[in-house]
Design a protein around this motif. Structure first.
Motif, PDB file in Angstrom:
ATOM      1  N   GLU A 373       0.828  -1.201   0.000  1.00 16.57           N
ATOM      2  CA  GLU A 373       0.000   0.000   0.000  1.00 16.57           C
ATOM      3  C   GLU A 373       0.866   1.255   0.000  1.00 16.57           C
ATOM      4  OE1 GLU A 373      -2.767  -0.203   3.217  1.00 16.57           O
ATOM      5  OE2 GLU A 373      -4.012  -1.720   2.237  1.00 16.57           O
ATOM      6  N   THR A 374       2.120   1.114  -0.441  1.00 17.07           N
ATOM      7  CA  THR A 374       3.023   2.266  -0.497  1.00 17.07           C
ATOM      8  C   THR A 374       3.482   2.494  -1.929  1.00 17.07           C
ATOM      9  OG1 THR A 374       5.052   0.988  -0.125  1.00 17.07           O
ATOM     10  CG2 THR A 374       3.839   1.751   1.825  1.00 17.07           C
ATOM     11  N   LEU A 375       3.959   3.701  -2.182  1.00 16.18           N
ATOM     12  CA  LEU A 375       4.430   4.084  -3.509  1.00 16.18           C
ATOM     13  C   LEU A 375       5.440   5.213  -3.342  1.00 16.18           C
ATOM     14  CD1 LEU A 375       4.017   3.987  -6.684  1.00 16.18           C
ATOM     15  CD2 LEU A 375       2.310   5.790  -6.351  1.00 16.18           C
ATOM     16  N   THR A 376       6.459   5.214  -4.191  1.00 17.43           N
ATOM     17  CA  THR A 376       7.419   6.317  -4.196  1.00 17.43           C
ATOM     18  C   THR A 376       7.029   7.290  -5.300  1.00 17.43           C
ATOM     19  OG1 THR A 376       9.205   4.927  -3.359  1.00 17.43           O
ATOM     20  CG2 THR A 376       9.835   6.975  -4.431  1.00 17.43           C
ATOM     21  N   LEU A 377       6.604   8.478  -4.900  1.00 18.16           N
ATOM     22  CA  LEU A 377       6.185   9.500  -5.863  1.00 18.16           C
ATOM     23  C   LEU A 377       7.377  10.363  -6.255  1.00 18.16           C
ATOM     24  CD1 LEU A 377       2.768  11.012  -4.697  1.00 18.16           C
ATOM     25  CD2 LEU A 377       3.221   9.682  -6.752  1.00 18.16           C
ATOM     26  N   PRO A 378       7.510  10.717  -7.536  1.00 16.72           N
ATOM     27  CA  PRO A 378       8.597  11.600  -7.954  1.00 16.72           C
ATOM     28  C   PRO A 378       8.568  12.910  -7.180  1.00 16.72           C
ATOM     29  CG  PRO A 378       7.428  10.714  -9.855  1.00 16.72           C
ATOM     30  CD  PRO A 378       6.637  10.324  -8.649  1.00 16.72           C
ATOM     31  N   LEU A 379       9.737  13.350  -6.738  1.00 17.77           N
ATOM     32  CA  LEU A 379       9.931  14.623  -6.042  1.00 17.77           C
ATOM     33  C   LEU A 379       9.371  14.629  -4.621  1.00 17.77           C
ATOM     34  CD1 LEU A 379       8.916  17.048  -8.954  1.00 17.77           C
ATOM     35  CD2 LEU A 379      11.185  16.183  -8.407  1.00 17.77           C
ATOM     36  N   VAL A 380       8.350  13.849  -4.361  1.00 22.94           N
ATOM     37  CA  VAL A 380       7.680  13.900  -3.055  1.00 22.94           C
ATOM     38  C   VAL A 380       8.325  12.943  -2.064  1.00 22.94           C
ATOM     39  CG1 VAL A 380       5.507  13.575  -1.817  1.00 22.94           C
ATOM     40  CG2 VAL A 380       5.493  14.557  -4.123  1.00 22.94           C
ATOM     41  N   GLY A 381       8.349  11.657  -2.402  1.00 18.91           N
ATOM     42  CA  GLY A 381       8.850  10.638  -1.489  1.00 18.91           C
ATOM     43  C   GLY A 381       7.886   9.469  -1.408  1.00 18.91           C
ATOM     44  N   ARG A 382       7.903   8.770  -0.299  1.00 25.26           N
ATOM     45  CA  ARG A 382       7.049   7.605  -0.146  1.00 25.26           C
ATOM     46  C   ARG A 382       5.694   7.993   0.431  1.00 25.26           C
ATOM     47  NH1 ARG A 382       9.643   3.312   3.323  1.00 25.26           N
ATOM     48  NH2 ARG A 382       8.019   1.979   2.477  1.00 25.26           N
ATOM     49  N   VAL A 383       4.643   7.405  -0.154  1.00 30.54           N
ATOM     50  CA  VAL A 383       3.279   7.656   0.302  1.00 30.54           C
ATOM     51  C   VAL A 383       2.593   6.312   0.539  1.00 30.54           C
ATOM     52  CG1 VAL A 383       3.092   9.854  -0.914  1.00 30.54           C
ATOM     53  CG2 VAL A 383       2.421   7.749  -2.079  1.00 30.54           C
ATOM     54  N   LYS A 384       1.502   6.332   1.294  1.00 27.76           N
ATOM     55  CA  LYS A 384       0.726   5.113   1.538  1.00 27.76           C
ATOM     56  C   LYS A 384      -0.756   5.450   1.557  1.00 27.76           C
ATOM     57  CE  LYS A 384       0.344   3.185   5.571  1.00 27.76           C
ATOM     58  NZ  LYS A 384      -1.073   3.405   5.903  1.00 27.76           N
ATOM     59  N   ASN A 385      -1.576   4.424   1.450  1.00 24.92           N
ATOM     60  CA  ASN A 385      -3.018   4.628   1.556  1.00 24.92           C
ATOM     61  C   ASN A 385      -3.349   5.220   2.915  1.00 24.92           C
ATOM     62  OD1 ASN A 385      -3.498   3.599  -0.999  1.00 24.92           O
ATOM     63  ND2 ASN A 385      -3.899   1.525  -0.273  1.00 24.92           N
ATOM     64  N   ALA A 386      -4.186   6.233   2.902  1.00 18.26           N
ATOM     65  CA  ALA A 386      -4.554   6.905   4.150  1.00 18.26           C
ATOM     66  C   ALA A 386      -5.768   6.231   4.786  1.00 18.26           C
ATOM     67  CB  ALA A 386      -4.858   8.380   3.878  1.00 18.26           C
ATOM     68  N   LYS A 387      -5.759   6.161   6.112  1.00 21.43           N
ATOM     69  CA  LYS A 387      -6.902   5.631   6.858  1.00 21.43           C
ATOM     70  C   LYS A 387      -7.793   6.797   7.294  1.00 21.43           C
ATOM     71  CE  LYS A 387      -4.104   3.693   9.766  1.00 21.43           C
ATOM     72  NZ  LYS A 387      -3.521   2.921  10.888  1.00 21.43           N
ATOM     73  N   LYS A 388      -8.987   6.453   7.773  1.00 21.35           N
ATOM     74  CA  LYS A 388      -9.929   7.495   8.200  1.00 21.35           C
ATOM     75  C   LYS A 388      -9.326   8.372   9.292  1.00 21.35           C
ATOM     76  CE  LYS A 388     -14.216   5.053   7.047  1.00 21.35           C
ATOM     77  NZ  LYS A 388     -15.483   4.470   7.569  1.00 21.35           N
ATOM     78  N   GLU A 389      -8.578   7.738  10.214  1.00 19.86           N
ATOM     79  CA  GLU A 389      -7.973   8.520  11.303  1.00 19.86           C
ATOM     80  C   GLU A 389      -6.858   9.436  10.812  1.00 19.86           C
ATOM     81  OE1 GLU A 389      -6.921   4.099  12.131  1.00 19.86           O
ATOM     82  OE2 GLU A 389      -8.582   5.267  11.284  1.00 19.86           O
ATOM     83  N   ASP A 390      -6.330   9.192   9.590  1.00 18.95           N
ATOM     84  CA  ASP A 390      -5.345  10.098   8.999  1.00 18.95           C
ATOM     85  C   ASP A 390      -6.045  11.295   8.344  1.00 18.95           C
ATOM     86  OD1 ASP A 390      -3.186   8.355   9.608  1.00 18.95           O
ATOM     87  OD2 ASP A 390      -3.597   7.166   7.822  1.00 18.95           O
ATOM     88  N   LEU A 391      -7.220  11.045   7.749  1.00 19.58           N
ATOM     89  CA  LEU A 391      -7.930  12.082   7.007  1.00 19.58           C
ATOM     90  C   LEU A 391      -8.736  13.010   7.907  1.00 19.58           C
ATOM     91  CD1 LEU A 391      -9.314   9.870   4.073  1.00 19.58           C
ATOM     92  CD2 LEU A 391      -7.279  11.326   4.014  1.00 19.58           C
ATOM     93  N   LYS A 392      -9.350  12.443   8.939  1.00 19.94           N
ATOM     94  CA  LYS A 392     -10.297  13.199   9.760  1.00 19.94           C
ATOM     95  C   LYS A 392      -9.698  14.436  10.425  1.00 19.94           C
ATOM     96  CE  LYS A 392     -13.892  12.516  13.254  1.00 19.94           C
ATOM     97  NZ  LYS A 392     -14.529  11.540  14.169  1.00 19.94           N
ATOM     98  N   PRO A 393      -8.521  14.368  11.057  1.00 20.50           N
ATOM     99  CA  PRO A 393      -7.987  15.573  11.713  1.00 20.50           C
ATOM    100  C   PRO A 393      -7.716  16.723  10.751  1.00 20.50           C
ATOM    101  CG  PRO A 393      -6.836  13.590  12.446  1.00 20.50           C
ATOM    102  CD  PRO A 393      -7.678  13.199  11.282  1.00 20.50           C
ATOM    103  N   LEU A 394      -7.441  16.384   9.475  1.00 22.71           N
ATOM    104  CA  LEU A 394      -7.135  17.421   8.489  1.00 22.71           C
ATOM    105  C   LEU A 394      -8.352  17.784   7.645  1.00 22.71           C
ATOM    106  CD1 LEU A 394      -3.631  16.096   7.295  1.00 22.71           C
ATOM    107  CD2 LEU A 394      -4.151  17.763   9.090  1.00 22.71           C
ATOM    108  N   LYS A 395      -9.515  17.210   7.994  1.00 24.21           N
ATOM    109  CA  LYS A 395     -10.766  17.460   7.291  1.00 24.21           C
ATOM    110  C   LYS A 395     -10.638  17.171   5.792  1.00 24.21           C
ATOM    111  CE  LYS A 395     -12.275  20.949  10.633  1.00 24.21           C
ATOM    112  NZ  LYS A 395     -12.689  22.358  10.843  1.00 24.21           N
ATOM    113  N   ALA A 396      -9.962  16.063   5.492  1.00 28.67           N
ATOM    114  CA  ALA A 396      -9.793  15.632   4.095  1.00 28.67           C
ATOM    115  C   ALA A 396     -10.785  14.525   3.782  1.00 28.67           C
ATOM    116  CB  ALA A 396      -8.366  15.140   3.869  1.00 28.67           C
ATOM    117  N   ASP A 397     -11.399  14.600   2.627  1.00 28.82           N
ATOM    118  CA  ASP A 397     -12.353  13.573   2.206  1.00 28.82           C
ATOM    119  C   ASP A 397     -11.661  12.404   1.506  1.00 28.82           C
ATOM    120  OD1 ASP A 397     -14.550  15.072   3.126  1.00 28.82           O
ATOM    121  OD2 ASP A 397     -14.551  16.255   1.263  1.00 28.82           O
ATOM    122  N   ASN A 398     -10.515  12.671   0.920  1.00 28.64           N
ATOM    123  CA  ASN A 398      -9.785  11.639   0.186  1.00 28.64           C
ATOM    124  C   ASN A 398      -8.297  11.982   0.222  1.00 28.64           C
ATOM    125  OD1 ASN A 398     -10.732  13.864  -1.828  1.00 28.64           O
ATOM    126  ND2 ASN A 398      -8.981  12.895  -2.839  1.00 28.64           N
ATOM    127  N   GLY A 399      -7.488  11.035  -0.217  1.00 25.56           N
ATOM    128  CA  GLY A 399      -6.062  11.334  -0.310  1.00 25.56           C
ATOM    129  C   GLY A 399      -5.178  10.189   0.135  1.00 25.56           C
TER     130      GLY A 399
END
Length: 468
Positions: A373-399
């Motif tokens: 569930e991880t990926l290395t994005l150009p210029l950014v770095g490593r990312v992973k699928n976000a869980k609800k507890e990752d999105l909720k504090p930042l008021k993000a619907d997706n990401g």
């Protein structure tokens, strides 16, 4: 006659007198030096064996293995149609010129029903595929599935009879120095057999620790791609994939995808329709004297764990940063491709046993492989699928969640308030819900199009970045 005889006799007598005088008065004296046992002479190990095989019967017999493999290896022809160069007449009459290109390779029949394994690059971008058997019968082939990451593809033909096939061997058990045969169709010839030995295992040609090839010195040339690498029993231990060459032809080393990896890929394709990649969930690198000194550790062999992926099997099993992986499933690991090669033959939810060294203490740990569930994005770095507890504090619907910033651009990101934990919500105006979405967005981006990233930083602020 008497005069001639007298001359010969006088000549012989003169030569004998001259030789005797030289020996007696002129030749220097040669003294023989005798070395006693007290002189401590140096003895070096030596062998008086001057033949590789003492008797003809000691030589390996490849005939049965070759006969079986030749009948199970096929010729693959790939016809693709691409746009040709447009002339003025084409432009005037509104025609779209087309050009036909043909590529060839090899394939291996793996069951009597006509399933054939080959390389992805052999059949890539094909419009028409045909397969010719060793008995010269030709069939149309369909693509069942592909995996570009391992360069493996699965084809299917419908034949009137049961087909000869090769069985899989356990490539983990293949040994360096073991005799192997490479079977394929180089230079558009019929099936050809070459012999050699396994030169090395777990070779990574990418430099990114993502590959794990079997290296052999059996001659492999263009057209051998997708062919079989078999042992002396005629069992498949690899799929010939690449050569090391400055000329495009064989010069000494070739590389094959291990049969354990190839088998897992095609079983996933047949069962699930795609490849179920399992991951351990660590990043790191191989140890040596220089790296060990830099890290301040005593071990010079094994894989140093630099970080552990959040929610991965490694984290759940208790693997920690600083651990040193010495073995996986009783197989010694000395470079990262040893580890990735073994993991590559496993799938999601498989359990592997690691022998690790932690602060000098040896531990055995069982780890359940998880889905990547991880990926290395150009210029950014490593990312992973976000869980609800990752999105909720930042008021993000997706990401997707940034878990490790690109080292080269880390200072830039942090200067702009972007840290680990920030959520990327859009890439090139495409909403991102998973790493698969992000991967597809990057893949669909044209080479001249800038990379546009929208994100929410850890302060909850929405930002947009453009990179050219």
């Amino acid at each position: 006659m008497k005069k001639i005889f007298s001359l010969v006799l006088v000549s012989a007598l003169g030569g004998a007198i001259t030789l005797g005088a030289y020996k007696l008065f002129l030749e220097p004296e040669n003294k023989v030096q005798i070395t006693t046992a007290d002189s401590n002479p140096a003895f070096l190990p030596a062998s008086n064996v001057n033949n590789l095989f003492k008797n003809a019967e000691d030589a390996p017999d490849f005939t049965i293995a070759a006969e079986n493999a030749v009948n199970a290896v096929v010729h693959v022809k790939n016809v693709s149609i691409s746009s040709g160069q447009m002339t003025f007449e084409d432009f005037f009459f509104g025609r779209s010129p087309q050009r036909t290109q043909m590529g060839t390779g090899s394939g291996v029949i793996i069951n009597a029903d006509g399933y054939i394994i080959t390389n992805n690059h052999v059949i890539n971008n094909s419009d028409q595929l045909s397969v010719t058997l060793n008995n010269n019968k030709t069939y149309e082939a369909e693509i069942v599935g592909t995996d570009p990451k391992t360069d493996i593809a699965l084809l299917k033909i419908d034949a009137e009879e049961e087909l000869p096939y090769v069985t899989f061997a356990d490539s983990d058990q293949a040994r360096i120095g073991e005799w192997v045969l490479a079977v394929g169709n180089p230079f558009n010839l019929t099936s050809t057999v070459t012999a050699g030995i396994i030169s090395a295992k777990a070779r990574d040609l990418s430099g990114k620790s993502t590959q794990s090839f079997i290296q052999t010195d059996a001659a492999v040339n263009p057209g051998n791609s997708g062919g079989a690498l078999v042992n002396t029993n005629g069992e498949l231990i690899g799929i010939n994939t690449a050569i090391s060459s400055q000329t495009g032809s064989y010069i000494g080393y070739s590389f094959a995808v291990p049969s354990n990896i190839a088998r897992r890929v095609i079983e996933d394709i047949m069962e699930y329709g795609n490849v179920q990649n399992g991951i351990l969930g660590i990043s790191g690198g191989a140890l040596n004297s220089e790296v060990s000194e830099e890290l301040g550790v005593n071990d010079t062999e094994g894989i140093y764990v630099a970080s552990v992926v959040e929610d991965s099997g490694a984290e759940k099993a208790g693997i920690k940063e600083g651990d040193i992986i010495k073995e996986i499933d009783q197989i010694k690991v000395s470079k990262f491709s040893d580890l990735t090669g073994h993991i590559g033959a496993r799938r999601v939810n498989d359990v592997v046993e690691l022998k690790i060294s932690r602060d000098g203490e040896i531990k055995n740990v069982k780890v359940t492989l998880t889905r990547n569930e991880t990926l290395t994005l150009p210029l950014v770095g490593r990312v992973k699928n976000a869980k609800k507890e990752d999105l909720k504090p930042l008021k993000a619907d997706n990401g997707i969640k940034i878990i490790e910033l690109n080292k080269e651009y880390e200072a830039y990101w942090k200067k702009n308030g972007v840290e680990e934990g920030s959520i990327i919500t859009s890439i090139n105006d495409v909403k991102i819900h998973s790493v698969e979405d992000a991967q597809q967005a990057i893949k669909n981006r044209s080479s001249y199009e800038p990379l546009r990233i929208e994100l929410i930083n850890t302060k909850g602020e929405k930002e947009r970045y453009n990179f050219r």
